[in-house]
Design an enzyme around this catalytic site. Structure first.
Site, PDB file in Angstrom:
ATOM      1  N   GLY A   1     -58.003  57.410   8.696  1.00 48.55           N
ATOM      2  CA  GLY A   1     -58.654  57.490   7.403  1.00 48.55           C
ATOM      3  C   GLY A   1     -59.908  58.348   7.528  1.00 48.55           C
TER       4      GLY A   1
ATOM      5  N   MET B   1     -45.684  55.380   9.364  1.00 45.83           N
ATOM      6  CA  MET B   1     -45.910  56.527  10.262  1.00 45.83           C
ATOM      7  C   MET B   1     -45.429  56.092  11.636  1.00 45.83           C
ATOM      8  SD  MET B   1     -49.573  57.565   8.671  1.00 45.83           S
ATOM      9  CE  MET B   1     -49.692  55.974   7.899  1.00 45.83           C
TER      10      MET B   1
ATOM     11  N   HIS C   1     -51.759  50.516  -0.774  1.00 51.54           N
ATOM     12  CA  HIS C   1     -51.154  51.404   0.228  1.00 51.54           C
ATOM     13  C   HIS C   1     -51.353  50.788   1.618  1.00 51.54           C
ATOM     14  CE1 HIS C   1     -49.617  55.351   1.427  1.00 51.54           C
ATOM     15  NE2 HIS C   1     -50.500  55.331   2.411  1.00 51.54           N
TER      16      HIS C   1
ATOM     17  N   GLY D   1     -58.432  55.622   0.626  1.00 48.17           N
ATOM     18  CA  GLY D   1     -58.833  54.611   1.602  1.00 48.17           C
ATOM     19  C   GLY D   1     -60.335  54.495   1.656  1.00 48.17           C
ATOM     20  N   SER D   2     -60.979  55.454   2.327  1.00 52.31           N
ATOM     21  CA  SER D   2     -62.436  55.376   2.468  1.00 52.31           C
ATOM     22  C   SER D   2     -63.138  55.431   1.118  1.00 52.31           C
ATOM     23  CB  SER D   2     -62.942  56.464   3.408  1.00 52.31           C
ATOM     24  OG  SER D   2     -62.315  57.680   3.162  1.00 52.31           O
TER      25      SER D   2
END
Ligand code: DX5
Ligand code: ZN
Length: 213
Positions: free
Chosen positions: A142, A66, A31, A192-193
């Site tokens: 994130g 975005m 992503h 993500g994290s």
């Protein structure tokens, strides 16, 4: 379930290495969060960043734009190696035109909606896209917490689109809630994290196993 690790939380000084670790651990997608500081308050990176890792990776490059008026940059993002491009329904008045432009480059098309945007706003576009991305945090950063209010949206959307359609959920998903999000109807999960803040291979495997057993 398809896991799509978000490089937004990766260490950019060793991006190629981080991506390889998640791929070796079984991820199939990557992503890629592009932010312009206008559509969202933050600026992330542009096409040249993922172009630099394209040749080293076989992952499906899942590019999440975005940015406002995304039609301006579709060609650049395709050339840099995107396999799928997702735009936001809130980012332009010309949603249909953008979808057609992405499609004309023979990459998969996604349409995203923010947590406060009603499902009704995207319904007319479903026949023209390959995926709907449901934001489960306010886009821009994130490491935020999952917004439970979107649960009904995911459920309803799955009822509307049926089984063979990609519903991606993005934001605040981790080992403790991934299974629930999949049970609600999502089949593509961004993390993500939860992938990159720690042992990347271990976290990738754990997230996949949590859903697929
Ligand atoms: C937020 C981005 C997300 C973000 C997810 O605007 O679209 O993809 O990287 O990060 P986590 O999984 O940490 O919420
Ligand atoms: Zn994203």
């Amino acid at each position: 379930m398809i896991l799509s690790p978000s490089i937004l939380s990766a260490d950019f000084s060793k991006l190629g290495e981080c991506v390889k670790k998640t791929e070796d651990a079984g991820a199939k997608w990557l992503h890629i969060d592009v932010m312009d500081g206008i559509f969202v308050p933050n600026i992330s990176f542009g096409a040249c960043v993922y172009k630099s890792i394209r040749e080293q990776s076989n992952l499906f490059f899942d590019v999440h734009l975005m940015i406002t008026e995304p039609q301006r940059y579709i060609e650049d993002f395709v050339k840099a190696g995107a396999d799928g491009i997702t735009i936001h329904v809130e980012a332009t008045k010309n949603v249909k035109e953008c979808i057609e432009l992405i499609r004309s480059h023979n990459v998969k098309v996604g349409l995203a909606l923010n947590p406060e945007t009603d499902l009704e706003e995207i319904l007319e576009y479903i026949p023209y896209v390959d995926m709907i991305l449901v934001m489960s945090v306010h886009p821009g950063y994130g490491g935020q917490s999952y917004i439970e209010d979107v649960n009904d949206k995911i459920k309803k959307l799955r009822e509307i689109v049926g089984e063979d359609f990609n519903i991606e959920v993005d934001g605040g998903v981790n080992i403790s809630n991934i299974k629930k999000v999949v049970e609600l109807g999502a089949n593509v999960i961004v993390a993500g994290s939860a992938v990159f803040n720690g042992d990347i291979e271990k976290s990738t495997r754990a997230l996949i196993e949590e859903c697929d057993g």
